[in-house]
Design a protein around this motif. Structure first.
Motif, PDB file in Angstrom:
ATOM      1  N   THR A  39       0.652  -1.529   0.114  1.00 58.44           N
ATOM      2  CA  THR A  39      -0.033  -0.348  -0.224  1.00 58.44           C
ATOM      3  C   THR A  39       0.540   1.846  -0.305  1.00 58.44           C
ATOM      4  O   THR A  39       0.561   2.785  -0.983  1.00 58.44           O
ATOM      5  N   PHE A  40       2.126   1.179   0.477  1.00 61.91           N
ATOM      6  CA  PHE A  40       2.628   2.442   0.535  1.00 61.91           C
ATOM      7  C   PHE A  40       4.690   1.705   0.450  1.00 61.91           C
ATOM      8  O   PHE A  40       4.854   1.157   1.274  1.00 61.91           O
ATOM      9  N   GLU A  82       7.518   6.238  -9.958  1.00 62.65           N
ATOM     10  CA  GLU A  82       6.190   5.252  -9.737  1.00 62.65           C
ATOM     11  C   GLU A  82       5.545   4.493  -8.811  1.00 62.65           C
ATOM     12  O   GLU A  82       4.557   4.356  -8.856  1.00 62.65           O
ATOM     13  N   GLU A  84       5.654   5.531  -5.669  1.00 64.40           N
ATOM     14  CA  GLU A  84       4.668   6.792  -4.842  1.00 64.40           C
ATOM     15  C   GLU A  84       2.997   6.130  -5.176  1.00 64.40           C
ATOM     16  O   GLU A  84       2.222   6.713  -3.933  1.00 64.40           O
ATOM     17  N   ASP A  85       3.183   6.296  -5.885  1.00 60.31           N
ATOM     18  CA  ASP A  85       1.284   6.139  -7.076  1.00 60.31           C
ATOM     19  C   ASP A  85       1.172   4.772  -7.056  1.00 60.31           C
ATOM     20  O   ASP A  85       0.102   4.451  -7.179  1.00 60.31           O
ATOM     21  N   ALA A  86       1.566   3.698  -7.440  1.00 60.08           N
ATOM     22  CA  ALA A  86       1.378   2.152  -7.095  1.00 60.08           C
ATOM     23  C   ALA A  86       2.171   1.781  -6.906  1.00 60.08           C
ATOM     24  O   ALA A  86       2.675   0.039  -7.633  1.00 60.08           O
ATOM     25  N   GLU A  88       1.688  -1.281  -6.085  1.00 61.34           N
ATOM     26  CA  GLU A  88       1.634  -2.913  -6.097  1.00 61.34           C
ATOM     27  C   GLU A  88       2.133  -3.209  -7.934  1.00 61.34           C
ATOM     28  O   GLU A  88       1.987  -4.351  -7.752  1.00 61.34           O
TER      29      GLU A  88
END
Length: 127
Positions: A39-40, A82, A84-86, A88
């Motif tokens: 998640t982070f 990338e 930071e927003d993704a 996963e």
């Protein structure tokens, strides 16, 4: 569990790809599967200098947070923004788009202390 043969592995479940003195670092497929859905990701700052074994980043999942260690010493020259927003991306492609940071290695012989794929597979419990 995927364990590419052309990488180096740390007991703390990081992988390293070394090219022209730059080590790309991420966490292994085994590590991301143990953490579950990420998640982070807390990335290191570019320009930070680490010794091998230093805490360099943090990954957090729905289950837990885990430190990511610098498997080799050197200066961080790039981070995977990338994530930071993704975050996963690590779950989906831990050995590709899910890399975490790149470090300019002080001493390339440090990878000689790391495991090859076969040794890393022996370390991981079978699923």
């Amino acid at each position: 569990m995927s364990v590419p043969q052309d990488l180096f592995y740390a007991k703390s479940h990081e992988w390293v790809s070394l090219e022209d003195g730059i080590a790309t670092v991420g966490i292994t497929d085994f590590a991301q599967s143990q953490l579950s859905d990420l998640t982070f990701v807390e990335l290191p700052e570019v320009g930070t200098v680490f010794e091998a074994g230093d805490e360099a980043a943090v990954v957090e999942s729905v289950k837990a947070a885990a430190d990511v260690y610098a498997p080799v010493g050197g200066e961080v020259v790039e981070v995977n923004g990338e994530l930071e927003d993704a975050p996963e991306l690590i779950n989906n492609d831990s050995f590709g788009k899910g890399w975490i940071f790149k470090i300019k290695v002080n001493d390339e012989s440090e990878v000689d202390n790391m495991m090859d794929a076969d040794s890393y597979e022996e370390l991981c419990p079978s699923e």
